[in-house]
Motif scaffolding. Structure first.
Motif, mmCIF file in Angstrom:
data_model
loop_
_atom_site.group_PDB
_atom_site.id
_atom_site.type_symbol
_atom_site.label_atom_id
_atom_site.label_comp_id
_atom_site.label_asym_id
_atom_site.label_seq_id
_atom_site.Cartn_x
_atom_site.Cartn_y
_atom_site.Cartn_z
ATOM 1 N N GLY A 8 0.675 -1.236 0.087
ATOM 2 C CA GLY A 8 -0.001 0.065 -0.123
ATOM 3 C C GLY A 8 0.786 1.221 0.248
ATOM 4 N N GLY A 9 2.420 1.156 0.232
ATOM 5 C CA GLY A 9 3.139 2.425 0.032
ATOM 6 C C GLY A 9 2.917 3.066 -1.289
ATOM 7 N N ARG A 10 3.827 4.283 -1.353
ATOM 8 C CA ARG A 10 3.464 5.127 -2.496
ATOM 9 C C ARG A 10 4.378 4.175 -3.593
ATOM 10 N N SER A 11 3.731 4.161 -4.619
ATOM 11 C CA SER A 11 4.673 3.448 -5.830
ATOM 12 C C SER A 11 5.822 4.109 -6.214
ATOM 13 N N ARG A 12 6.641 3.430 -6.564
ATOM 14 C CA ARG A 12 7.841 3.883 -6.971
ATOM 15 C C ARG A 12 7.822 5.151 -8.283
ATOM 16 N N PRO A 13 8.390 6.002 -8.252
ATOM 17 C CA PRO A 13 8.567 7.000 -9.687
ATOM 18 C C PRO A 13 8.838 6.200 -10.841
ATOM 19 N N PRO A 14 8.509 6.212 -11.827
ATOM 20 C CA PRO A 14 8.960 5.637 -13.114
ATOM 21 C C PRO A 14 10.235 6.080 -13.259
ATOM 22 N N PRO A 15 11.213 5.205 -13.892
ATOM 23 C CA PRO A 15 12.589 5.496 -14.185
ATOM 24 C C PRO A 15 12.507 6.809 -15.039
ATOM 25 N N PRO A 16 13.596 7.555 -14.983
ATOM 26 C CA PRO A 16 13.895 8.742 -15.824
ATOM 27 C C PRO A 16 13.809 8.099 -17.274
ATOM 28 N N ARG A 17 13.091 8.812 -18.278
ATOM 29 C CA ARG A 17 13.190 8.383 -19.415
ATOM 30 C C ARG A 17 14.615 8.748 -20.175
ATOM 31 N N ILE A 18 15.273 8.021 -20.806
ATOM 32 C CA ILE A 18 16.473 8.346 -21.697
ATOM 33 C C ILE A 18 16.254 8.746 -22.990
ATOM 34 N N LEU A 19 16.556 9.969 -23.355
ATOM 35 C CA LEU A 19 16.170 10.219 -24.896
ATOM 36 C C LEU A 19 17.279 9.552 -25.437
ATOM 37 N N SER A 20 16.804 8.845 -26.748
ATOM 38 C CA SER A 20 17.712 8.077 -27.330
ATOM 39 C C SER A 20 18.475 9.168 -28.424
ATOM 40 N N ALA A 21 19.535 8.983 -28.720
ATOM 41 C CA ALA A 21 20.263 9.848 -29.569
ATOM 42 C C ALA A 21 20.090 9.206 -30.868
ATOM 43 N N PHE A 22 19.469 7.963 -31.104
ATOM 44 C CA PHE A 22 19.206 7.427 -32.331
ATOM 45 C C PHE A 22 17.807 6.897 -32.519
ATOM 46 N N PRO A 23 16.866 7.918 -32.640
ATOM 47 C CA PRO A 23 15.294 7.841 -32.380
ATOM 48 C C PRO A 23 14.992 6.928 -33.436
ATOM 49 N N ASP A 24 15.411 6.809 -34.621
ATOM 50 C CA ASP A 24 14.957 5.527 -35.592
ATOM 51 C C ASP A 24 15.641 4.387 -35.336
ATOM 52 N N ASP A 25 16.158 4.062 -34.292
ATOM 53 C CA ASP A 25 16.999 2.642 -34.037
ATOM 54 C C ASP A 25 17.977 2.480 -35.165
ATOM 55 N N SER A 26 18.421 3.578 -35.790
ATOM 56 C CA SER A 26 19.347 3.197 -37.027
ATOM 57 C C SER A 26 20.893 2.919 -36.307
ATOM 58 N N TYR A 27 20.863 2.878 -35.188
ATOM 59 C CA TYR A 27 22.368 2.716 -34.797
ATOM 60 C C TYR A 27 22.602 1.455 -34.402
#
Ligand code: CA
Length: 173
Positions: A8-27
């Motif tokens: 019943g405690g506080r839910s953990r905050p979501p992990p910080p979102r890491i912005l991808s340097a390769f948004p189109d997964d081309s890496y």
């Protein structure tokens, strides 16, 4: 003692979102082959495969140990024979890419061993010589050796000679 929390405690905050340097997964990572092979395993021109068997015919154990260390570190396998007779038998059993052949051997000497190798094989032969007189012998008698090094030789020099002789004999156009 702390109180245990059941759900019943506080839910953990979501992990910080890491912005991808390769948004189109081309890496995709660079091909690892060249970067993960230690530099001493790479031949300068990359075409020469550093693998296969080198046959050493040498009766001095200390030299054999040193040669083994360097030959195996470069990626070759070393087969060691202590006499000319044993060396010829080993060569008959399996292919070697090169033979390192001591001149001063018990039993039949290196000069005669080289002649017998040449009677049936084109395998590159590098002679290991102890004295100038031996150099004269292998140069003057034209026994068919491809190269020689004079003891005491540096392992680096020997490895350079091995690579050079393989390049000369295996990469003929
Ligand atoms: Ca010897």
């Amino acid at each position: 003692l702390g109180r245990r929390r059941h759900g019943g405690g506080r839910s953990r905050p979501p992990p910080p979102r890491i912005l991808s340097a390769f948004p189109d997964d081309s890496y995709s990572p660079r091909t690892p082959a060249a970067d993960t092979v230690p530099s001493y395993c790479q031949s300068p021109d990359r075409r020469l495969a550093l693998s296969g068997t080198i046959l050493l015919i040498e009766d001095e154990e200390a030299i054999a140990d040193l040669v083994r260390l360097f030959v195996e570190r470069e990626g070759f396998r070393l087969v060691h024979a202590e006499t000319g007779e044993e060396g010829l038998a080993r060569l008959a059993e399996r292919d070697a890419r090169a033979v390192l052949l001591d001149v001063g051997l018990p039993g039949i000497d290196g000069v005669e061993v080289c002649r017998r190798i040449r009677a049936g094989s084109d395998v590159p032969v590098i002679m290991l010589t102890a004295r100038d007189a031996e150099v004269d012998k292998i140069v003057g008698l034209e026994i068919g050796a491809d190269d020689y090094v004079t003891k005491p030789f540096s392992p680096r020099e020997l490895m350079a000679r091995i690579r050079a002789v393989l390049r000369r004999t295996e990469e003929r156009p």
